[in-house]
Motif scaffolding. Structure first.
Motif, PDB file in Angstrom:
ATOM      1  N   ARG A   3      48.749  47.419  34.378  1.00  0.00           N
ATOM      2  CA  ARG A   3      48.788  46.662  35.629  1.00  0.00           C
ATOM      3  C   ARG A   3      47.889  45.428  35.547  1.00  0.00           C
ATOM      4  O   ARG A   3      48.231  44.345  36.038  1.00  0.00           O
ATOM      5  CB  ARG A   3      48.363  47.564  36.791  1.00  0.00           C
ATOM      6  CG  ARG A   3      48.168  46.842  38.130  1.00  0.00           C
ATOM      7  CD  ARG A   3      49.456  46.213  38.628  1.00  0.00           C
ATOM      8  NE  ARG A   3      49.253  45.394  39.798  1.00  0.00           N
ATOM      9  CZ  ARG A   3      49.473  45.787  41.057  1.00  0.00           C
ATOM     10  NH1 ARG A   3      49.898  47.009  41.288  1.00  0.00           N
ATOM     11  NH2 ARG A   3      49.284  44.972  42.068  1.00  0.00           N
ATOM     12  N   THR A  39      44.966  36.746  37.760  1.00  0.00           N
ATOM     13  CA  THR A  39      43.929  37.567  38.374  1.00  0.00           C
ATOM     14  C   THR A  39      43.148  38.334  37.322  1.00  0.00           C
ATOM     15  O   THR A  39      43.725  39.042  36.501  1.00  0.00           O
ATOM     16  CB  THR A  39      44.559  38.576  39.361  1.00  0.00           C
ATOM     17  OG1 THR A  39      45.318  37.862  40.339  1.00  0.00           O
ATOM     18  CG2 THR A  39      43.479  39.401  40.052  1.00  0.00           C
ATOM     19  N   THR A  60      47.152  43.708  32.922  1.00  0.00           N
ATOM     20  CA  THR A  60      47.751  42.717  32.030  1.00  0.00           C
ATOM     21  C   THR A  60      48.824  41.904  32.740  1.00  0.00           C
ATOM     22  O   THR A  60      48.824  40.666  32.683  1.00  0.00           O
ATOM     23  CB  THR A  60      48.363  43.423  30.804  1.00  0.00           C
ATOM     24  OG1 THR A  60      47.358  44.212  30.179  1.00  0.00           O
ATOM     25  CG2 THR A  60      48.914  42.418  29.815  1.00  0.00           C
ATOM     26  N   VAL A  61      49.753  42.604  33.412  1.00  0.00           N
ATOM     27  CA  VAL A  61      50.839  41.873  34.068  1.00  0.00           C
ATOM     28  C   VAL A  61      50.315  41.068  35.247  1.00  0.00           C
ATOM     29  O   VAL A  61      50.811  39.969  35.526  1.00  0.00           O
ATOM     30  CB  VAL A  61      51.977  42.825  34.499  1.00  0.00           C
ATOM     31  CG1 VAL A  61      52.606  43.478  33.279  1.00  0.00           C
ATOM     32  CG2 VAL A  61      51.492  43.898  35.468  1.00  0.00           C
ATOM     33  N   ASP A  62      49.286  41.587  35.922  1.00  0.00           N
ATOM     34  CA  ASP A  62      48.715  40.863  37.053  1.00  0.00           C
ATOM     35  C   ASP A  62      48.079  39.552  36.581  1.00  0.00           C
ATOM     36  O   ASP A  62      48.223  38.498  37.214  1.00  0.00           O
ATOM     37  CB  ASP A  62      47.675  41.742  37.747  1.00  0.00           C
ATOM     38  CG  ASP A  62      47.417  41.312  39.183  1.00  0.00           C
ATOM     39  OD1 ASP A  62      48.058  40.345  39.638  1.00  0.00           O
ATOM     40  OD2 ASP A  62      46.579  41.942  39.857  1.00  0.00           O
ATOM     41  N   TYR A  63      47.393  39.606  35.444  1.00  0.00           N
ATOM     42  CA  TYR A  63      46.779  38.380  34.916  1.00  0.00           C
ATOM     43  C   TYR A  63      47.841  37.393  34.439  1.00  0.00           C
ATOM     44  O   TYR A  63      47.727  36.180  34.687  1.00  0.00           O
ATOM     45  CB  TYR A  63      45.834  38.716  33.761  1.00  0.00           C
ATOM     46  CG  TYR A  63      45.198  37.493  33.149  1.00  0.00           C
ATOM     47  CD1 TYR A  63      44.154  36.827  33.792  1.00  0.00           C
ATOM     48  CD2 TYR A  63      45.663  36.974  31.945  1.00  0.00           C
ATOM     49  CE1 TYR A  63      43.588  35.681  33.238  1.00  0.00           C
ATOM     50  CE2 TYR A  63      45.100  35.831  31.389  1.00  0.00           C
ATOM     51  CZ  TYR A  63      44.063  35.191  32.041  1.00  0.00           C
ATOM     52  OH  TYR A  63      43.505  34.061  31.496  1.00  0.00           O
ATOM     53  N   SER A  64      48.894  37.903  33.782  1.00  0.00           N
ATOM     54  CA  SER A  64      49.912  36.999  33.246  1.00  0.00           C
ATOM     55  C   SER A  64      50.692  36.304  34.355  1.00  0.00           C
ATOM     56  O   SER A  64      51.104  35.156  34.194  1.00  0.00           O
ATOM     57  CB  SER A  64      50.871  37.774  32.335  1.00  0.00           C
ATOM     58  OG  SER A  64      51.656  38.695  33.084  1.00  0.00           O
ATOM     59  N   VAL A  65      50.884  36.961  35.479  1.00  0.00           N
ATOM     60  CA  VAL A  65      51.667  36.390  36.584  1.00  0.00           C
ATOM     61  C   VAL A  65      50.787  35.614  37.556  1.00  0.00           C
ATOM     62  O   VAL A  65      51.118  34.506  37.977  1.00  0.00           O
ATOM     63  CB  VAL A  65      52.441  37.498  37.327  1.00  0.00           C
ATOM     64  CG1 VAL A  65      53.127  36.927  38.570  1.00  0.00           C
ATOM     65  CG2 VAL A  65      53.457  38.151  36.402  1.00  0.00           C
ATOM     66  N   ASN A  66      49.622  36.211  37.914  1.00  0.00           N
ATOM     67  CA  ASN A  66      48.804  35.632  38.974  1.00  0.00           C
ATOM     68  C   ASN A  66      47.495  35.023  38.493  1.00  0.00           C
ATOM     69  O   ASN A  66      46.772  34.404  39.277  1.00  0.00           O
ATOM     70  CB  ASN A  66      48.481  36.706  40.025  1.00  0.00           C
ATOM     71  CG  ASN A  66      49.729  37.301  40.643  1.00  0.00           C
ATOM     72  OD1 ASN A  66      50.626  36.564  41.043  1.00  0.00           O
ATOM     73  ND2 ASN A  66      49.787  38.622  40.720  1.00  0.00           N
TER      74      ASN A  66
END
Length: 399
Positions: free
Chosen positions: A209, A219, A211-217
């Motif tokens: 979670r 964050t 990883t994908v949060d950083y790549s998209v947002n």
């Protein structure tokens, strides 16, 4: 029909400490014959883990294994090892990359001896990449995977787990990867292969979670104590009698039940807490309400009220609490194991539970070299005289 699912497998465990040996223990619990190959002078480092004279970690991680004291760095020891590998299914090693090759026991050599071999290689940073030659321990993996940075409280340093978390997760990954490889070999007609498990990547992978949060947002998650950045309420709370409980409202229906347990319909219908997003926006207010309610009641009353509302809650246990809770005994999560050295020995039971072919504990970890003579004469083609000659030169150890 075998009574355990891995009864036809032979596994050679020449790894040390936790990550590799734990994978072998999982396989041994479910029936594999695991031959533990250890340095004849000192054995697996886990034997000396903890207080002097109490090799308790070995009792657990060495359970269900046959112990062979064998020096792989000696040419005769290496040849003996190859004889063991010839009819094995899995080899698990945990040396720094390049060590097995230096001893003449790398993959290219072992696959010639046994083309169907599954070679599980556990290391700090993997067999490839710029860090492959670095010494690696679970502590470093827990730091570099991002785990420590998001664990703990905002005003405190990053927090490391007080147990071998990275090693244990790597062991789980190695175990199922080995069974995948065996399935490919035995069902799909494939050959043997290498399983390359680092300590960093398995722990990093379960934090998907972030990883994908950083790549998209963009964050970067920060430390939130026992609160969650994704759902509320979620925290630990001290009770009136000085105990602690933990709650989680990750599912909408459960969050509503928690609110009803603490504040009735009025709190459950409060517009500040109507949705997951709003509960996060008003997390401090909600947390304060729940904390005040908990502080006014003893733990047993809190547990009873939450159970009546079917709201998710768990008491925060120490090891003594776990031993006192019959649930752990009923499920076999705790199991008494016969042991001459420690008559009251209890260790974690075998999990998960298989209905037709469950695992079991046959014995605790054995003395170093306890099975050297039997294994080398039965499986490596050596005579008793051969073994005694190797013992005289320090290449093997007899228990």
């Amino acid at each position: 029909m075998p009574d355990r699912p891995l009864s036809d497998l032979t596994v050679i465990d020449c790894s040390t400490l936790i990550a590799g040996p734990m994978a072998a223990t999982f396989m041994a619990d479910f029936g594999a014959e695991v031959i533990k190959v250890e340095h004849p002078a000192v054995g697996d480092s886990i034997r000396n883990f903890g207080r002097e004279g109490q090799a308790l970690s070995w009792k657990w991680l060495g359970r269900n294994k046959r112990s062979v004291g064998l020096d792989l760095s000696d040419p005769d020891g290496a040849e003996t090892f190859k004889n063991l590998v010839a009819d094995a299914d899995v080899v698990i090693e945990g040396f720094r990359p390049g060590t097995m090759e230096r001893w003449g026991l790398g993959w290219e050599t072992l696959r010639e001896v046994n083309p169907g071999l599954v070679f599980v290689r556990t290391s700090g940073f993997g067999q490839t990449g710029r860090y492959r030659e670095r010494p690696g321990f679970g502590t470093l993996a827990e730091a570099m995977s991002g785990f420590a940075e998001v664990t703990g409280f905002p005003d405190k340093p990053p927090t490391l787990p007080s147990l071998g978390l990275a090693d244990a997760i790597a062991a789980c990954y190695s175990t199922w990867a080995a069974t995948f490889a065996l399935y490919h070999r035995d069902v799909n007609g494939g050959e043997g292969q290498v399983v390359d498990t680092s300590l960093v990547e398995p722990l990093f992978s379960i934090m998907g979670r972030l990883t994908v949060d950083y790549s998209v947002n963009g964050t970067v998650k920060t430390r939130t104590g026992n609160r969650s950045a994704y759902s509320a309420p979620r925290n630990t709370y001290e009770t009136k009698d000085g105990r602690w409980v933990a709650i989680s409202g990750s599912a909408e229906s459960v969050a509503k039940r928690i609110l009803r347990a603490v504040g009735g319909e009025e709190l459950a219908e409060d517009p500040r807490f109507a949705t997951a997003s709003k509960r996060l926006d008003h997390g401090d207010e909600l947390d304060a309400i729940i904390a005040d309610w908990m502080a006014e009641r003893d733990r047993e009353e809190i547990l009873r009220v939450f159970e009546e509302h079917e709201a998710a809650i768990g008491p925060v246990y120490d090891t003594a609490d776990i031993f006192d809770d019959d649930y752990f005994w009923e499920r076999g999560a705790l199991e008494r194991v016969d042991d001459d050295e420690h008559p009251d020995l209890v260790m974690p039971g075998v999990v998960p539970h298989l209905s037709a072919t469950p695992g079991r504990i046959d014995h605790a970890g054995r003395d170093l070299g306890a099975d050297t003579m039997a294994v080398l004469t039965e499986r490596a083609g050596l005579s008793e005289a051969d073994v005694h000659e190797l013992e005289a030169r320090g290449v093997v150890r007899l228990g």
